[in-house]
Write a protein that holds these residues in place. Sequence first.
Motif, short mmCIF file in Angstrom:
data_model
loop_
_atom_site.label_atom_id
_atom_site.label_comp_id
_atom_site.label_asym_id
_atom_site.label_seq_id
_atom_site.Cartn_x
_atom_site.Cartn_y
_atom_site.Cartn_z
N ARG A 2 -35.46 24.20 -57.38
CA ARG A 2 -34.41 23.34 -57.92
C ARG A 2 -34.33 23.52 -59.43
NH1 ARG A 2 -34.45 18.24 -59.92
NH2 ARG A 2 -36.62 17.99 -59.36
N GLU A 40 -22.85 30.18 -62.56
CA GLU A 40 -22.22 28.91 -62.19
C GLU A 40 -23.22 27.81 -61.86
OE1 GLU A 40 -22.58 31.33 -58.37
OE2 GLU A 40 -22.27 31.73 -60.48
N VAL A 41 -24.51 28.11 -61.88
CA VAL A 41 -25.54 27.15 -61.49
C VAL A 41 -25.54 25.94 -62.43
CG1 VAL A 41 -27.48 28.11 -62.82
CG2 VAL A 41 -27.91 26.99 -60.66
N GLN A 42 -25.83 24.77 -61.86
CA GLN A 42 -25.90 23.52 -62.61
C GLN A 42 -27.24 22.84 -62.33
OE1 GLN A 42 -23.45 22.35 -64.74
NE2 GLN A 42 -22.51 24.34 -64.36
N ASP A 72 -28.95 22.04 -58.73
CA ASP A 72 -28.69 23.07 -57.72
C ASP A 72 -29.99 23.73 -57.30
OD1 ASP A 72 -25.95 22.66 -57.85
OD2 ASP A 72 -25.57 24.40 -59.14
N TYR A 73 -29.98 24.28 -56.10
CA TYR A 73 -31.10 25.09 -55.61
C TYR A 73 -30.74 26.56 -55.71
CZ TYR A 73 -33.61 21.07 -53.77
OH TYR A 73 -34.31 19.90 -53.64
N VAL A 74 -31.70 27.34 -56.17
CA VAL A 74 -31.52 28.79 -56.28
C VAL A 74 -32.65 29.51 -55.55
CG1 VAL A 74 -30.23 28.72 -58.46
CG2 VAL A 74 -32.71 28.85 -58.52
N MET A 94 -27.61 31.22 -54.84
CA MET A 94 -27.68 29.76 -54.73
C MET A 94 -27.84 29.38 -53.27
SD MET A 94 -24.79 28.71 -57.53
CE MET A 94 -24.98 26.98 -57.23
N ASP A 136 -27.66 26.08 -50.25
CA ASP A 136 -27.23 24.76 -49.84
C ASP A 136 -28.45 23.83 -49.94
OD1 ASP A 136 -27.19 22.97 -47.08
OD2 ASP A 136 -25.25 23.10 -48.11
N PRO A 137 -28.30 22.62 -50.48
CA PRO A 137 -29.45 21.72 -50.65
C PRO A 137 -30.21 21.44 -49.35
CG PRO A 137 -27.56 20.86 -51.82
CD PRO A 137 -27.07 22.04 -51.03
#
Length: 71
Positions: free
Chosen positions: A8, A36-38, A41-43, A53, A55-56
């Motif tokens: 995260r 675009e990650v914020q 977010d999960y990477v 990236m 999906d949570p």
Amino acid sequence: MCLALPARVVALLDLETATIDLGGIRKKISIALVPEVQVGDYVIVHVGHAIGMLDPEEAEATLKLFAELAA
């Protein structure tokens, strides 16, 4: 064989660097491939680079599985 782990994003340091949390361990990584990650977010992280990236729900399910395997 390659290994990539879900993590995260907890802080954006600049346009190409972020801090991630991986099971309580915080590490600085490159986000150049996912600009675009914020925060939140999960990477997927491979050798210090976010390569995609997640999906949570998928990330949390994977992390739960890893925790069960470690127990």
